[in-house]
Enzyme design. Structure first.
Site, short mmCIF file in Angstrom:
data_model
loop_
_atom_site.label_atom_id
_atom_site.label_comp_id
_atom_site.label_asym_id
_atom_site.label_seq_id
_atom_site.Cartn_x
_atom_site.Cartn_y
_atom_site.Cartn_z
CB SER A 50 -0.87 -0.01 1.25
OG SER A 50 -0.02 0.10 2.40
CG ASP A 83 -3.77 -2.95 -1.56
OD1 ASP A 83 -4.73 -3.04 -2.35
OD2 ASP A 83 -3.83 -3.25 -0.35
CG HIS A 84 -6.68 0.42 -1.85
ND1 HIS A 84 -7.95 0.58 -2.36
CD2 HIS A 84 -6.72 -0.72 -1.12
CE1 HIS A 84 -8.72 -0.41 -1.95
NE2 HIS A 84 -8.00 -1.23 -1.21
CD GLU A 142 -12.56 -0.26 -4.42
OE1 GLU A 142 -11.42 -0.72 -4.19
OE2 GLU A 142 -13.30 0.21 -3.55
CB SER A 225 -11.08 -11.49 1.03
OG SER A 225 -12.09 -10.89 0.25
CB SER A 226 -8.68 -11.09 6.63
OG SER A 226 -7.36 -10.82 6.20
ZN LIG Z 1 -8.44 -3.07 -0.41
#
Ligand SMILES: [Zn+2]
Length: 339
Positions: A50, A83-84, A142, A225-226
């Site tokens: 990230s 990520d993001h 996204e 999605s943990s």
């Molecule tokens: Zn995320």
């Protein structure tokens, strides 16, 4: 082998009908844990960072650790993914440094918390697709907003406030030409996702299935999605931690997603829990210890165990050997061919 593009990895996953875990890293031990799990299970793997991780590792440490990973685990196809990404500039700096895949999260404005307009999202994502594909780099976008906040990024709330609209998702893909699409179906970032065990209803799996029907060739991504297993929470609380009871995304729901077009599954919280639990255990049981290796080794082992378990559950285990890496220059040529 060199770092590979995420597009190649997800195309292979689609052919094989499996999902690929995308695990977040900030330091050497997390990278080692993932690579060891990949070797043990013979899995292709996505390692992601990230903006917070890039700042923490000053970017260059992260990049060179990843190069070390490709040298030490040459048989494992490995992607380095942003990520993001919050802006075109952030994505560009990642591409310049050697990331083989970037996420342009235009569902939020550059502040990383305000939901944006559809037009804004299309515009910034399209811009990133153009500059990334010219270099053979993969792009994830996204549509709809995830709930929760992590590393200062997120729309907050419970994950149900900004669900993805399937028709809009279809339009978004057509207008941007991206490779992978993150959708909001009720998941959220962080440890506190649900106050009771979620079902297929809570998670809007019907929406996911409809999106896959409309976009059968687009790789879908499940964020947040943990599974937040109770055993991992218990270790932390047993050794002096104070986590409140919470539920994550059950592995069965992720597997249902994988049967319906989900190719990338983001997992971070489970690894954080495993690391923290292992460190707490050592420090509580043997308070006389002070060598960081005494708790970092068990922490690394605990994370490796979780990652290896997910690799088997997502179906990527055993697939590392099927890859002949396609160089990024060749990926760029493929993108340049008009569809
Ligand atoms: Zn995320």
């Amino acid at each position: 082998m060199p770092l590979v593009s995420m597009r190649q990895l997800l195309d292979e996953a689609a052919k094989g009908g499996y999902g690929v875990g995308a695990f977040n890293v900030n330091n050497m031990e997390q990278i080692q844990a993932i690579m060891e799990a990949a070797r043990e299970t013979q899995s292709p793997v996505i390692i992601q960072a990230s903006r917070g991780a890039r700042a923490y590792s000053q970017d260059r440490f992260l990049y060179h650790l990843m190069l070390a990973a490709t040298e030490l685990y040459p048989e494992i196809p490995t992607v380095l993914h942003l990520d993001h990404g919050n802006s075109v500039e952030t994505c560009k700096s990642a591409i310049d440094m050697g990331f083989t895949s970037v996420m342009m999260d235009g569902s939020l404005l550059a502040d990383g918390k305000t939901p944006s307009s559809f037009e804004y999202n299309v515009q910034v994502t399209k811009e990133v697709v153009e500059l990334a594909h010219a270099k053979g780099v993969t792009v994830e976008g996204e549509i709809g907003c995830l709930g929760g906040i992590e590393d200062g990024h997120g729309a907050g709330g419970d994950g149900l406030s900004h669900l993805t609209d399937p028709a809009q998702a279809e339009e978004f893909v057509k207008l941007t030409g991206l490779d992978a699409l993150a959708i909001a179906i009720g998941t959220s970032h962080g440890a506190y996702k649900f106050t009771k065990k979620p079902t297929g209803e809570t998670l809007k799996m019907e929406t996911l299935i409809e999106i896959h029907k409309r976009l059968p060739n687009v790789h879908l991504v499940m964020h947040g999605s943990s599974s937040v297993p109770k055993e991992l929470q218990d270790v932390i609380n047993q050794y002096g931690g104070k986590l409140k009871p919470t539920w994550g995304v059950p592995v069965e729901e992720i597997q249902l997603g994988i049967r319906n077009g989900v190719r990338k599954v983001n997992v971070d919280t489970d690894n954080r829990l495993a690391i923290t639990g292992a460190i707490r255990k050592v420090l509580m049981e043997t308070p006389e210890k002070f060598d960081p290796r005494d708790y970092m080794k068990p922490a690394r082992d605990a994370m490796k165990k979780v990652v290896a378990e997910r690799m088997v559950q997502f179906g990527q285990a055993g697939h590392a050997k099927y890859y002949t890496p396609v160089p990024l220059t060749e990926m760029a040529d493929l993108y340049a061919v008009p569809v």
